[in-house]
Enzyme design. Sequence first.
Site, PDB file in Angstrom:
ATOM      1  N   ASN A 161     -10.885  -2.960  -6.281  1.00 11.87           N
ATOM      2  CA  ASN A 161     -10.553  -2.361  -6.541  1.00 11.87           C
ATOM      3  C   ASN A 161     -10.485  -1.602  -8.223  1.00 11.87           C
ATOM      4  OD1 ASN A 161      -7.067  -3.176  -5.394  1.00 11.87           O
ATOM      5  ND2 ASN A 161      -8.170  -1.296  -4.919  1.00 11.87           N
TER       6      ASN A 161
ATOM      7  N   ASP B  27       0.410  -1.238  -0.021  1.00 12.57           N
ATOM      8  CA  ASP B  27       0.147  -0.230  -0.148  1.00 12.57           C
ATOM      9  C   ASP B  27       1.084   1.594  -0.015  1.00 12.57           C
ATOM     10  OD1 ASP B  27      -2.246   1.139  -0.055  1.00 12.57           O
ATOM     11  OD2 ASP B  27      -2.896   1.298   1.848  1.00 12.57           O
TER      12      ASP B  27
END
Length: 246
Positions: A74, A26
């Site tokens: 996503n 991330d």
Amino acid sequence: MFFGRKKRLETIDMNNLPVHIGVIMDGNGRWAKKRGLPRSAGHQAGADTLKKIVTECNNMGIKYITVYAFSTENWKRPKEEVNFLMNLLLSYLRDSEKTLAKENVVIRAIGGREELSEEIRAQIKKTEEFTKNNTGIVMNIALNYGSREELVRAAKKIAERTKCGEIQVDDITEDMISAELYTGGQLDPDLIIRTSNELRLSNFLMWQSAYSELYFTKTLWPDFSVRDLHNAILEYQSRNRRYGGV
Ligand code: FPP
């Protein structure tokens, strides 16, 4: 710890390495923003970091690494970013024949395939086939992956087997569920690393992480170095794993 690589490796107990590491990569977007670059530059830098980390894990003798490359959530990102990530994955898989595959890495994709383009599906098949006889680390690329989807899929498979009489409801065990997951046949992760100061699992390996040690760091994924990996492993080795016992 400010030792060089060799010294740090000496401090790591090579007989107590995590067998399987999961990574939530991330912070690519924030890394790019800090530099006034487009988010895509962060993802590109993240892919380079991933190569370095997999190489080091393989050299250390770690058996599995599962990396969260694209979640089932996503798809909600802007179309442009989704397209960039898909193209990046495609070229990563293509290039891996010249890079990771040569380092003896086994590459696999975990996650739903139906939603992926024909081109990516074909490349995944090709890369899996190309690397399947390697004997180094197994790298699971979580792509269109989500734990809840994975568990629903496993539940449906077991329900089918029950429906056709192959097994009875009372025969269903934890091992049976584990076997039906995308990671079926692999050991559960011992250590899960998440970068960029976010303290959640975000639908990643939720069944498999029941007893994983969690390691969170403020470092953004593109900046995550071999030194950071060693520090995560050292922290893992300092934990007392009790698996619910005393
Ligand atoms: C999270 O950062 C990262 C992703 C959603 C994608 C991860 C992909 C890579 C590291 C590179 C490509 C991987 C492969 C296997 C080629 P973010 O975009 O959410 O960052 P932010 O939270 O700072 O916005």
